[in-house]
Design a protein around this motif. Structure first.
Motif, mmCIF file in Angstrom:
data_model
loop_
_atom_site.group_PDB
_atom_site.id
_atom_site.type_symbol
_atom_site.label_atom_id
_atom_site.label_comp_id
_atom_site.label_asym_id
_atom_site.label_seq_id
_atom_site.Cartn_x
_atom_site.Cartn_y
_atom_site.Cartn_z
ATOM 1 N N ASP A 49 -10.467 -3.487 -16.733
ATOM 2 C CA ASP A 49 -9.514 -3.580 -15.627
ATOM 3 C C ASP A 49 -9.940 -2.616 -14.518
ATOM 4 O O ASP A 49 -10.372 -1.498 -14.778
ATOM 5 C CB ASP A 49 -8.111 -3.231 -16.111
ATOM 6 C CG ASP A 49 -7.613 -4.220 -17.156
ATOM 7 O OD1 ASP A 49 -7.694 -5.432 -16.899
ATOM 8 O OD2 ASP A 49 -7.148 -3.770 -18.221
ATOM 9 N N GLY A 54 -12.601 -8.898 -9.264
ATOM 10 C CA GLY A 54 -11.922 -9.713 -8.268
ATOM 11 C C GLY A 54 -12.497 -9.559 -6.874
ATOM 12 O O GLY A 54 -12.679 -10.550 -6.157
ATOM 13 N N ARG A 165 -4.147 2.138 -6.723
ATOM 14 C CA ARG A 165 -3.326 0.927 -6.648
ATOM 15 C C ARG A 165 -1.843 1.257 -6.703
ATOM 16 O O ARG A 165 -1.023 0.633 -6.018
ATOM 17 C CB ARG A 165 -3.673 -0.013 -7.809
ATOM 18 C CG ARG A 165 -5.022 -0.679 -7.686
ATOM 19 C CD ARG A 165 -5.294 -1.578 -8.884
ATOM 20 N NE ARG A 165 -6.595 -2.231 -8.770
ATOM 21 C CZ ARG A 165 -7.068 -3.095 -9.665
ATOM 22 N NH1 ARG A 165 -6.348 -3.390 -10.735
ATOM 23 N NH2 ARG A 165 -8.251 -3.650 -9.494
ATOM 24 N N ARG A 171 -1.605 -3.443 -2.944
ATOM 25 C CA ARG A 171 -2.368 -3.732 -4.166
ATOM 26 C C ARG A 171 -1.621 -3.380 -5.444
ATOM 27 O O ARG A 171 -2.167 -3.507 -6.533
ATOM 28 C CB ARG A 171 -3.703 -2.965 -4.132
ATOM 29 C CG ARG A 171 -4.631 -3.387 -3.001
ATOM 30 C CD ARG A 171 -5.964 -2.677 -3.106
ATOM 31 N NE ARG A 171 -5.793 -1.232 -3.040
ATOM 32 C CZ ARG A 171 -6.490 -0.356 -3.761
ATOM 33 N NH1 ARG A 171 -7.379 -0.789 -4.648
ATOM 34 N NH2 ARG A 171 -6.306 0.936 -3.635
ATOM 35 N N TRP A 173 0.612 -4.911 -6.946
ATOM 36 C CA TRP A 173 0.804 -6.077 -7.820
ATOM 37 C C TRP A 173 -0.356 -6.241 -8.808
ATOM 38 O O TRP A 173 -0.198 -6.895 -9.852
ATOM 39 C CB TRP A 173 0.924 -7.347 -6.970
ATOM 40 C CG TRP A 173 -0.316 -7.681 -6.191
ATOM 41 C CD1 TRP A 173 -0.626 -7.271 -4.929
ATOM 42 C CD2 TRP A 173 -1.412 -8.482 -6.617
ATOM 43 N NE1 TRP A 173 -1.858 -7.755 -4.543
ATOM 44 C CE2 TRP A 173 -2.370 -8.511 -5.562
ATOM 45 C CE3 TRP A 173 -1.708 -9.180 -7.789
ATOM 46 C CZ2 TRP A 173 -3.561 -9.210 -5.644
ATOM 47 C CZ3 TRP A 173 -2.908 -9.877 -7.866
ATOM 48 C CH2 TRP A 173 -3.803 -9.890 -6.800
ATOM 49 N N LYS A 174 -1.502 -5.641 -8.498
ATOM 50 C CA LYS A 174 -2.671 -5.759 -9.369
ATOM 51 C C LYS A 174 -2.603 -4.842 -10.587
ATOM 52 O O LYS A 174 -3.472 -4.891 -11.454
ATOM 53 C CB LYS A 174 -3.950 -5.442 -8.572
ATOM 54 C CG LYS A 174 -4.172 -6.359 -7.382
ATOM 55 C CD LYS A 174 -5.384 -5.960 -6.567
ATOM 56 C CE LYS A 174 -6.669 -6.326 -7.257
ATOM 57 N NZ LYS A 174 -7.856 -6.053 -6.411
ATOM 58 N N ASP A 179 -2.776 -3.374 -18.098
ATOM 59 C CA ASP A 179 -3.886 -2.665 -17.450
ATOM 60 C C ASP A 179 -3.841 -1.176 -17.775
ATOM 61 O O ASP A 179 -4.848 -0.569 -18.143
ATOM 62 C CB ASP A 179 -3.820 -2.845 -15.930
ATOM 63 C CG ASP A 179 -4.038 -4.278 -15.489
ATOM 64 O OD1 ASP A 179 -4.603 -5.059 -16.289
ATOM 65 O OD2 ASP A 179 -3.638 -4.622 -14.368
#
Length: 294
Positions: A49, A54, A165, A171, A173-174, A179
């Motif tokens: 992660d 991405g 994050r 960001r 939401w990532k 994670d």
């Protein structure tokens, strides 16, 4: 325990953007060859992660035709899918002739997160390790190019990205609970990856490790490497003739005031900027242009 990773020397931004643009142009050339030749390509992006999978996929596909280059990022399986053969739900996403499929995680979920988090049984896990090489050899025998990338990042850099994050509303939401658990289960994920490589690093579809301490470098490296694996040739797309526009002598645009227009929010920014500089506000009358906006 902190793992030692190769010391990352950050690629200068100007050099990165220049080379990224060049490589992306080559990807467009490769895409045209894939379309004409009918090639079928599967590119698997795996890794820890926050390792940069991405963002790398985003740079690969940025200028490609989404009808040719598709991103596959499957959600959790449904109750029905859990009763299927494990590879079954991935098969429908494999490329047809002239297509590239980029998998943001793949069937290797079973060897990684499912194994570590206990989402699969021991029998299911060992069956996967046995079947995955067979499945991939079948794809290669069918003529599909299978490329597998593992994005490698150190524990310190991963945690830094998690915290970044957490502070960034764009960001956040990532970042998920699963994670975050990868921090406390770092060793378990390491062992799972090592076992996965032992069983699935096959000559027909080898694993390629992407060092991702510096995201800029990892993006350039993975795009350059992918281009080197695809035997593409420069194929010019067919020329498209753009005709002259005929005069619209028998058409009159309905009055603008009769339509529901989106408020011109952008004009408020322009006005605010010109006022700050003490300049006269620009005209917002768009009807004086000889061009007809329909």
């Amino acid at each position: 325990m902190t793992t030692k990773a190769p010391k990352a020397v950050r690629v200068p931004k100007a050099a990165y953007e220049h080379e990224l643009s060049r490589l992306q142009a080559e990807l467009v050339t490769m895409q045209q060859w894939v379309k004409v030749s009918g090639a079928r390509i599967v590119v698997i992006f795996e890794g820890r992660d926050a390792a940069g999978k991405g963002s790398a996929i985003k740079r690969v596909t940025e200028y490609l035709n989404p009808r040719i280059a598709r991103i596959v990022a499957l959600p959790m399986p449904t109750d029905r899918e859990r009763t299927q053969w494990y590879f079954q739900r991935y098969i429908e996403h494999l490329p047809a002739a002239g297509e590239i499929v980029l998998m943001d995680r793949s069937w290797y979920n079973r060897a990684g997160v499912e194994r570590v988090m206990g989402y699969c049984t021991s029998d299911q896990y060992h069956r996967f390790l046995h079947q995955a090489p067979i499945f991939e050899r079948m794809l290669v025998e069918e003529g599909i190019l299978v490329v597998k990338y593992w994005f490698s990042v150190s524990d310190r850099e991963q945690e830094r990205r998690f915290r970044s994050r957490q502070k960034d509303p764009m960001r956040r939401w990532k970042l998920s609970e699963t994670d975050v658990l990868s921090i406390t289960k770092w060793v378990e994920y390491s062992r799972a990856k090592d076992d996965m490589f032992v069983h699935t690093d096959i000559p027909e579809a080898p694993w390629w490790v992407v060092e991702s301490e510096d995201k800029r470098a990892s993006r350039l490296n993975v795009i350059s490497h992918l281009l080197s694996l695809v035997p593409y040739e420069r194929t010019e797309p067919p020329k498209v003739h753009i005709p002259r526009r005929p005069k619209a002598s028998d058409y009159e645009r309905p009055p603008r005031e009769e339509m529901n227009a989106v408020p011109d929010y952008a004009a408020t920014l322009i006005t605010a900027k010109t006022k700050a500089k003490g300049e006269p506000s620009p005209s917002t009358d768009h009807g004086s242009s000889p061009s007809q906006a329909l």
